[in-house]
Design an enzyme around this catalytic site. Structure first.
Site, mmCIF file in Angstrom:
data_model
loop_
_atom_site.group_PDB
_atom_site.id
_atom_site.type_symbol
_atom_site.label_atom_id
_atom_site.label_comp_id
_atom_site.label_asym_id
_atom_site.label_seq_id
_atom_site.Cartn_x
_atom_site.Cartn_y
_atom_site.Cartn_z
ATOM 1 N N LYS A 79 0.834 -1.204 0.000
ATOM 2 C CA LYS A 79 0.000 0.000 0.000
ATOM 3 C C LYS A 79 0.869 1.255 0.000
ATOM 4 O O LYS A 79 1.952 1.277 0.585
ATOM 5 C CB LYS A 79 -0.893 -0.039 1.251
ATOM 6 C CG LYS A 79 -1.919 1.071 1.385
ATOM 7 C CD LYS A 79 -2.744 0.820 2.640
ATOM 8 C CE LYS A 79 -3.788 1.889 2.875
ATOM 9 N NZ LYS A 79 -4.609 1.600 4.085
ATOM 10 N N SER A 90 -9.647 2.255 2.612
ATOM 11 C CA SER A 90 -8.420 2.911 2.150
ATOM 12 C C SER A 90 -7.387 1.941 1.573
ATOM 13 O O SER A 90 -6.519 2.353 0.811
ATOM 14 C CB SER A 90 -7.790 3.734 3.278
ATOM 15 O OG SER A 90 -7.151 2.921 4.229
ATOM 16 N N SER A 116 -9.754 -0.823 7.267
ATOM 17 C CA SER A 116 -9.218 -0.498 5.937
ATOM 18 C C SER A 116 -8.639 -1.687 5.188
ATOM 19 O O SER A 116 -8.418 -1.606 3.979
ATOM 20 C CB SER A 116 -8.163 0.600 6.050
ATOM 21 O OG SER A 116 -8.767 1.827 6.370
#
Length: 215
Positions: free
Chosen positions: A81, A156, A180
């Site tokens: 990420k 996210s 998330s």
């Protein structure tokens, strides 16, 4: 019978890497080809590190050939990420404010992945600073749900779930404060896991809430 190495489960790919039926370079090329083919629709990857990934894969093959086995992820392509610092690789924390930012050090999680022989293939889309999304006024479009690109991914760690669900990588590393990882995994039909608080160091990761963050 699985024809494309990019579709192999990690355990089977690892077995083939060790018995000589597959190389990390070939596996990495398969994933890079898959990313090139599908990422235009899914927008899961913010940055694809093709050159460095192939170099890491070649080193992984050389090490295995010399009898050096660093563990289950040795030679396996992994993406992270865009909240995780990656030395020499763009890290924007999902914001145009940090466009062009190149950290000089890896986050601890990334350092451990490299030490374990994993091949870092790129950075994955996230909401800006892991806050509310998706938004459509950034330089990059938000990640789409591979099952229906008209729909979003639910949190996210959007690119992380989309990349796995879309077959771009078999596993990814993300962060989870209030769901998330777990929400996008559920929306995209893959497995997402938030470890016990403090189990994995957060050094070098943009942390939304230090008291809740997990990897």
């Amino acid at each position: 019978m699985i024809e494309n190495p990019a579709d192999l489960p990690i355990l089977e790919a690892a077995e083939r890497l060790r018995d000589g039926r597959l190389t990390s370079v070939a596996l990495t090329v398969a994933h890079l080809d898959r990313i090139a083919e599908r990422n235009g629709a899914y927008h899961a990857f913010l940055h694809v590190a093709a050159e460095s990934a192939l170099a890491e894969a070649a080193r992984a093959d050389e090490a295995l050939g010399c009898g050096e086995d660093r563990g289950p992820l040795h030679g396996i392509p992994v993406a992270v990420k865009d909240l995780f610092d990656t030395a020499g690789m763009p890290t924007t924390y999902g914001s145009d404010v940090y466009a062009g930012y190149l950290p000089t050090e890896d986050a601890e999680v990334v350092r451990r992945l490299r030490a374990a022989g994993a091949v870092l293939i790129g950075k994955l889309e996230t909401y800006e600073f892991a806050m509310v999304g998706p938004v459509f006024d950034r330089s990059f479009p938000p990640a789409a749900n591979p099952w229906d690109v008209r729909r979003f991914t639910g949190g996210s760690s959007s690119g992380s779930a989309a990349a796995v669900a879309g077959g771009l990588v078999r596993t990814s590393v993300a962060s989870d404060t209030g769901g998330s990882v777990r929400s996008p995994a559920a929306y995209c039909g893959v497995v997402g896991f938030k470890p016990t608080y403090g189990r994995i160091p957060t050094r070098g990761v943009f942390v939304l809430s230090p008291s809740l963050a997990g990897r």
